[in-house]
Design a protein around this motif. Structure first.
Motif, PDB file in Angstrom:
ATOM      1  N   TRP A 565       0.855  -1.193   0.000  1.00  0.00           N
ATOM      2  CA  TRP A 565       0.000   0.000   0.000  1.00  0.00           C
ATOM      3  C   TRP A 565       0.896   1.251   0.000  1.00  0.00           C
ATOM      4  CZ3 TRP A 565      -4.611  -1.415  -1.252  1.00  0.00           C
ATOM      5  CH2 TRP A 565      -5.091  -2.665  -0.863  1.00  0.00           C
ATOM      6  N   THR A 566       1.204   1.733  -1.233  1.00  0.00           N
ATOM      7  CA  THR A 566       2.119   2.887  -1.417  1.00  0.00           C
ATOM      8  C   THR A 566       1.378   4.205  -1.497  1.00  0.00           C
ATOM      9  OG1 THR A 566       2.025   2.677  -3.809  1.00  0.00           O
ATOM     10  CG2 THR A 566       3.727   1.400  -2.656  1.00  0.00           C
ATOM     11  N   GLY A 567       0.046   4.121  -1.560  1.00  0.00           N
ATOM     12  CA  GLY A 567      -0.744   5.340  -1.658  1.00  0.00           C
ATOM     13  C   GLY A 567      -1.297   5.582  -3.036  1.00  0.00           C
ATOM     14  N   LYS A 568      -0.829   4.787  -4.004  1.00  0.00           N
ATOM     15  CA  LYS A 568      -1.314   4.944  -5.367  1.00  0.00           C
ATOM     16  C   LYS A 568      -2.515   4.040  -5.657  1.00  0.00           C
ATOM     17  CE  LYS A 568       3.324   6.060  -7.062  1.00  0.00           C
ATOM     18  NZ  LYS A 568       4.410   5.675  -7.983  1.00  0.00           N
ATOM     19  N   GLU A 569      -2.771   3.008  -4.816  1.00  0.00           N
ATOM     20  CA  GLU A 569      -3.828   2.046  -5.063  1.00  0.00           C
ATOM     21  C   GLU A 569      -5.195   2.665  -4.775  1.00  0.00           C
ATOM     22  OE1 GLU A 569      -0.056   0.234  -4.111  1.00  0.00           O
ATOM     23  OE2 GLU A 569      -1.372   1.516  -2.916  1.00  0.00           O
ATOM     24  N   ASP A 570      -6.205   2.183  -5.565  1.00  0.00           N
ATOM     25  CA  ASP A 570      -7.584   2.625  -5.366  1.00  0.00           C
ATOM     26  C   ASP A 570      -8.266   1.600  -4.451  1.00  0.00           C
ATOM     27  OD1 ASP A 570     -10.098   3.600  -5.412  1.00  0.00           O
ATOM     28  OD2 ASP A 570     -10.367   3.505  -7.595  1.00  0.00           O
ATOM     29  N   ILE A 571      -8.194   1.866  -3.166  1.00  0.00           N
ATOM     30  CA  ILE A 571      -8.729   0.916  -2.189  1.00  0.00           C
ATOM     31  C   ILE A 571     -10.218   0.723  -2.392  1.00  0.00           C
ATOM     32  CG2 ILE A 571      -9.144   0.542   0.272  1.00  0.00           C
ATOM     33  CD1 ILE A 571      -6.474   1.749   0.847  1.00  0.00           C
ATOM     34  N   ARG A 572     -10.902   1.779  -2.801  1.00  0.00           N
ATOM     35  CA  ARG A 572     -12.334   1.687  -3.016  1.00  0.00           C
ATOM     36  C   ARG A 572     -12.647   0.646  -4.090  1.00  0.00           C
ATOM     37  NH1 ARG A 572     -16.058   5.532  -1.931  1.00  0.00           N
ATOM     38  NH2 ARG A 572     -14.419   7.092  -1.745  1.00  0.00           N
ATOM     39  N   ALA A 573     -11.972   0.724  -5.223  1.00  0.00           N
ATOM     40  CA  ALA A 573     -12.229  -0.211  -6.329  1.00  0.00           C
ATOM     41  C   ALA A 573     -11.791  -1.627  -5.958  1.00  0.00           C
ATOM     42  CB  ALA A 573     -11.504   0.261  -7.583  1.00  0.00           C
TER      43      ALA A 573
END
Length: 830
Positions: A565-573
């Motif tokens: 989890w680097t901050g670029k991932e779309d956790i919502r999707a």
């Protein structure tokens, strides 16, 4: 009176009319009369008292009857009836000496014993010697006429004539030729016969029907002894073979066999003493009955104690006896033959009847051994059938064919054994034992067939279990749109394979179509129930499967690599995709779909749980303008109740529980993403760095022009580097910029003082012995406030994410949001 060792003279009946039973039995044993059969003759002599009867018998048959002593006076010598064996006469001849008639000792009126003894002699003897004086012939009142009257009168009491030979012995013959005396004697006899009262049945019966009349004359014993002896010797020759055709008694009738002579004599005398008419034919039958029964009883007793029979009986109790029938037949034949030999001369009808009774009793006596033998044959044949059947089946032969072959072979062996065990004297039928053997074979065949079919069915069920269990479980774990079609294909393929192989094997049992169809249907039902059972087992673990599926999709990228989890991932999707996969798995496990019936379970679940926008309303509800929850039901549309694994209500509850248990994972991912962002944001922004370079260009050039500034800058760099390391600036900024600034500010002055102290000590050449304690304690105290600020920062970030998408809210945050926004009617499902 002396008694010769050879003739065995014995008194048969004493003067009082008592029968000497023991004496007769002893006489029979000594002389072995019983062994003679019909080959014996009885000669009796009667005549006036003191007429020389005993003397004649002694000379004629070499017996030892007591004779009168002439010097003692004329008196009664023989009392009762005596008997003796005629010495040297063939066949066996028995002589009976009767008490004389017309004796003064009994008196003129006492003629009872005289008549009784005469009747006894006529009933027993084959030849009756009538001793008479020559000078009495032709006289009207001579002594011979009362005697003849007595003989003829008692003869009428015999119901059937025996054709007795009357041998008139004329004693003390004179010069008158015998040829002249004999006609006169015969005329006198005929006159007496004609005058005797006869029964109506014999009124016209001639004398010759009852008697053979023979006449012989002898000289005087006292005056012409030598002549007398010579004439007696000639007469003696006539008694040799007297019962042969042409002999003195060659035409006798109703002869009692020698073995029955003793009993017959006793019974005849008993009837005579009771003054009853003597029915000789009936007496003959009675004697035959008694004697044949005695002989048969004796044979049975001998059979019961026969060593060969006892050995055979013991042997058959232990097991099979080869040649059983032949051995037992030989034993029985021995005793049947002995019976025939002893009873051959008795009445034929009685003899045969008693032989049949003997045969029946003997066969009944030995039947248990025969039944035991058949039992061994049946048991061995059944064991042989079982062994043969198992061997045939082990060699791969079809069950029905193996049963037929084994049954045929064992029945052949049984029939052969029955033939060997058959007793020729019996008509025993082994069919019932054979039928029982067939029933035992059928029973064993049925049980063996049931066991084999059960084993065969169990084997194919085991194969189906191995072929379906793990693959079906694997397909359920994969859980997708192709799960049930793949399961149906797998089920159909494996079931058809098993059924085909099963039919190939079961053909050898030659079962009827209905039975085969039932067994095939049983296999099909088993395979389907196996899949259904596995489905129910997996449905019970659906929550675990959903969480595993969610975790797998959420924590791994499309290349199955763990996510960072680097901050670029779309956790919502990502969360939505992971929940969609879990919900897809739930829809797969909601119902059994082996019949290819289409249903709306998946669309209903997605529309209700993922989208939350579609609701199914009934006509009644639509008329009221309201909607209902499609999951508020205990059944699925178009799905039979028996195929329901998870009801709509259960699915809704599981989904709520699933979201509740997986929300922590989402929260952790968001926290990790926020932390990563803060760790990478401790430096100023890029635009600030560029601005500082542009604005500080003049100062930078000044440093390059003045070396002292450069030296000072280098020293300042070293000090800054030392402070950087001592303060561990990167670690402090891991929790955010603000927290890092506060922490560094609190530790800056102690760190600078400590650094200067070390420099001073090094300058003086001293080594610091212990580290100051202040910095560590102060550092710990100053760390607390930054960590609190970091927690508040993460919470604020999660709250801001929750405001954008309600699906990522924790239960507490959702509750706070519901408090702030009371007008919302739909809340995010856990």
């Amino acid at each position: 009176m002396g008694q010769s060792e050879d003739c065995c003279s014995t008194q048969l009946i004493d003067g009082n009319g008592e029968f000497n039973v023991e004496g007769l039995e002893s006489f029979v044993k000594k002389t072995k009369l019983s062994d003679c059969g019909l080959s014996y003759a009885v000669v009796a002599i009667m005549g006036p008292q003191s007429s020389g009867k005993s003397t004649l018998l002694n000379h004629l048959f070499q017996t030892s009857f007591r004779e009168m002593d002439a010097f003692a006076g004329r008196s009664q010598t023989t009392k009762g009836i005596w008997m003796a064996r005629c010495v040297g006469i063939e066949p066996f001849t028995l002589a009976m000496d009767l008490e004389g008639t017309d004796g003064r000792e009994r008196g003129e009126d006492d003629t009872t014993f005289e008549k009784q003894s005469a009747l006894f002699a006529l009933a027993v003897a084959d030849i009756v010697l009538i001793n008479m004086w020559c000078h009495d012939i032709g006289r009207e009142q001579a002594a011979n006429k009362p005697l003849l009257k007595t003989v003829f009168q008692v003869m009428m009491r015999l119901f059937s004539p025996r054709k007795t030979t009357l041998l008139f012995v004329i004693r003390d013959k004179t010069k008158t030729p015998i040829e002249l005396l004999e006609p006169v004697l015969r005329e006198d006899i005929q006159k007496i016969w004609d005058l005797v009262r006869k029964p109506e049945a014999h009124k016209n019966t001639p004398l010759s029907e009852f008697f053979n009349v023979e006449v012989v004359a002898l000289s005087s014993y006292e005056e012409k002894e030598n002549v007398f002896k010579k004439e007696v010797a000639e007469l003696r020759q006539r008694f040799f073979h007297s019962i042969s055709p042409g002999g003195l008694a060659g035409d006798r009738r109703g002869v009692v066999p020698a073995s029955g002579f003793s009993f017959s004599s006793q019974e005849i005398w008993k009837v005579i003493k009771e003054n009853r008419d003597l029915d000789l034919p009936a007496h003959k039958v009675m004697v035959a009955t008694v004697r044949c029964e005695e002989i048969a009883g004796e044979m049975l007793r001998h059979l019961a104690t026969d060593e060969r029979w006892l050995e055979l009986q013991k042997a058959v109790e232990r097991g099979l006896v080869p040649g059983f029938g032949r051995k037992l037949s030989s034993i029985l034949e021995k005793y049947f033959s002995e019976y025939d030999a002893e009873a051959i001369y008795f009445d034929e009808g009685v003899r045969k009847e008693k032989r049949l009774q003997l045969k029946s009793k003997a066969l009944d006596f030995v039947y248990s051994a025969y039944a035991t033998m058949l039992g061994h044959l049946r048991s061995n044949a059944l064991d042989s059938f079982k062994i043969s059947l198992e061997q045939s089946l082990s060699q791969g032969e079809g069950f029905a064919s193996a049963v037929r072959d084994s049954q045929q072979s064992c029945l052949l062996v049984f029939d052969k054994g029955c033939k060997d065990a058959a007793v020729k004297q019996a008509t025993w039928d082994a069919s019932k034992i054979r039928e029982k053997l067939c029933r035992d074979i059928d029973s064993h065949t049925s049980s063996a067939q049931a066991a084999k079919l059960s084993e065969l069915t169990a084997n194919y069920k085991k194969r189906l279990t191995q072929a379906l269990s793990e693959p079906v479980e694997s397909l359920f774990e994969a859980g997708g749109k192709e799960t049930w079609p793949a399961i149906r294909t797998l089920l159909k393929r494996e079931t058809e394979t098993a059924v085909t192989n099963f039919l190939d094997v079961v053909t050898g049992f030659e079962l009827d179509d209905a039975t085969i169809d039932a067994m095939v249907q049983n296999l099909k039902d088993y395979s389907q129930s196996l899949v259904e059972k596995k489905a129910r087992e997996e449905s019970a673990k659906i929550l675990i499967r959903m969480k595993d599926r969610f975790s797998t999709v959420f924590s791994h990228d499309k290349d199955s690599m763990p996510r960072v989890w680097t901050g670029k991932e779309d956790i919502r999707a990502i969360t939505k995709d992971a929940r969609a996969e879990a919900l897809s798995l739930l829809s797969v496990m909601a119902a059994i779909r082996l019949d290819e019936r289409q249903d709306k379970i998946e669309s209903t679940l997605f529309s209700s749980l993922m989208d939350g926008t579609v609701s199914v309303a009934s006509s009644h509800n639509r008329s009221l303008g309201t909607s209902t929850d499609p999951l508020a039901s205990s059944s699925w549309e178009e799905v039979p109740p028996k195929d329901v694994l998870l009801t709509p209500v259960q699915c809704k509850s599981l989904w709520r529980q699933f979201k509740s248990e997986t929300e922590y994972t989402v929260t952790q991912a968001i926290s990790a993403q926020e932390a990563h962002k803060r760790n990478n944001n401790w430096l100023p922004p890029a635009w600030a760095i560029v601005l500082m370079i542009v604005l500080g260009f003049n100062e930078f050039m000044m440093l390059l022009k003045n070396p002292l500034y450069l030296l000072g800058f280098f020293v300042a760099f070293l000090l800054s580097k030392a402070l950087w390391v001592q303060l561990d600036v990167p670690r402090e900024f891991q929790h955010g910029a603000l927290a890092g600034v506060l922490s560094i500010t609190s530790k800056f002055l102690p760190t600078v003082m400590n650094l200067l102290r070390k420099l001073a000590e090094e300058a003086q050449g001293k080594t610091t012995q212990e580290a100051p304690q202040y910095s560590a304690s102060q550092s710990y105290r100053h760390q607390q406030s930054p960590s609190n600020s970091i927690s508040e920062s993460v919470s604020s970030n999660i709250s801001s994410l929750a405001d954008d998408d309600a699906e990522y809210s924790s239960p507490a945050l959702v509750q706070r949001r519901n408090t702030r926004n009371v007008q919302e009617t739909e809340i995010s499902q856990m």
